[in-house]
Design an enzyme around this catalytic site. Sequence first.
Site, PDB file in Angstrom:
ATOM      1  N   ASP A  22     -89.654 -41.350 -38.161  1.00 19.39           N
ATOM      2  CA  ASP A  22     -90.223 -40.657 -37.347  1.00 19.39           C
ATOM      3  C   ASP A  22     -89.825 -41.066 -35.820  1.00 19.39           C
ATOM      4  OD1 ASP A  22     -92.692 -39.316 -36.335  1.00 19.39           O
ATOM      5  OD2 ASP A  22     -93.301 -41.207 -35.905  1.00 19.39           O
ATOM      6  N   ASP A  24     -91.697 -40.204 -32.596  1.00 24.55           N
ATOM      7  CA  ASP A  24     -92.289 -41.046 -31.512  1.00 24.55           C
ATOM      8  C   ASP A  24     -93.319 -42.026 -32.251  1.00 24.55           C
ATOM      9  OD1 ASP A  24     -91.930 -38.942 -29.027  1.00 24.55           O
ATOM     10  OD2 ASP A  24     -92.689 -37.515 -30.535  1.00 24.55           O
ATOM     11  N   ASP A 196     -94.865 -44.429 -38.103  1.00 22.38           N
ATOM     12  CA  ASP A 196     -96.319 -44.730 -37.200  1.00 22.38           C
ATOM     13  C   ASP A 196     -97.558 -44.501 -37.531  1.00 22.38           C
ATOM     14  OD1 ASP A 196     -95.558 -43.013 -35.429  1.00 22.38           O
ATOM     15  OD2 ASP A 196     -96.839 -43.795 -34.255  1.00 22.38           O
TER      16      ASP A 196
END
Length: 243
Positions: A22, A24, A196
């Site tokens: 991922d 961001d 995240d």
Amino acid sequence: MGTEQHTAPAALLARVDAAIVDLDGTMVDTLGDFAQALGRMLQDLELPGIAPALIERMVGKGSEHLLRSVLKHVLAQDSQALPAIEIEAKAEALYPRAWERYQHHYLAINGQYAQAYPGVAEGLQALRAAGLRLACLTNKPTDFARPLLRAKGLDGFFDHVFGGDAFERKKPDPLPLRKTCEALGTAPARTLMVGDSSNDAQAARAAGCPVVLVTYGYNHGQPVRGVDADGYVDALTELAPAS
């Protein structure tokens, strides 16, 4: 899930051929970019601003969701007497103009107020050195993701970069992960998802991918260790294969 059931991140690498990472909150802290672009967009629309701490809770489900969440929040603050259905209608009416201004401002400042997290480049280098194929999969639009990776010197690690507009659906739907596995030529069970948030974990579980979450990202303002995952890391360097 208790921590005693988690697999050591380095041990997971022995079972996989590739990793999907991922963007961001996982590789790059982009909250500053979001705050700048959204702040300028709201000024253009003559609407009140929004605190970065609130933006952080809205990040992760794509730019469309982010914009709608921000518009509804500021309209609710500006028009407290309006019922929710009217606020939603006003937000939808403003959305096309908001999206045009947001794109304009985000592309102008992309990466200027963002920083790669410590250990990201080193962690990605270690994964590549271990022979893993890598793909970046983000809900951020592809036209935002590619320049950001390039600006932070991370683009060269990836065989593929897929944004939130690359497929018919976004994470937490499993489709983007399955399509990314197809592009990498790997089975989901042998493709590690690194993210995240609960979006990444839910998508990975549904796609059949093992998943490791970083502890420093956004996760909609919730503690990430409460999310069902195979492991957690404080830095991507912890994914480096054991020597």
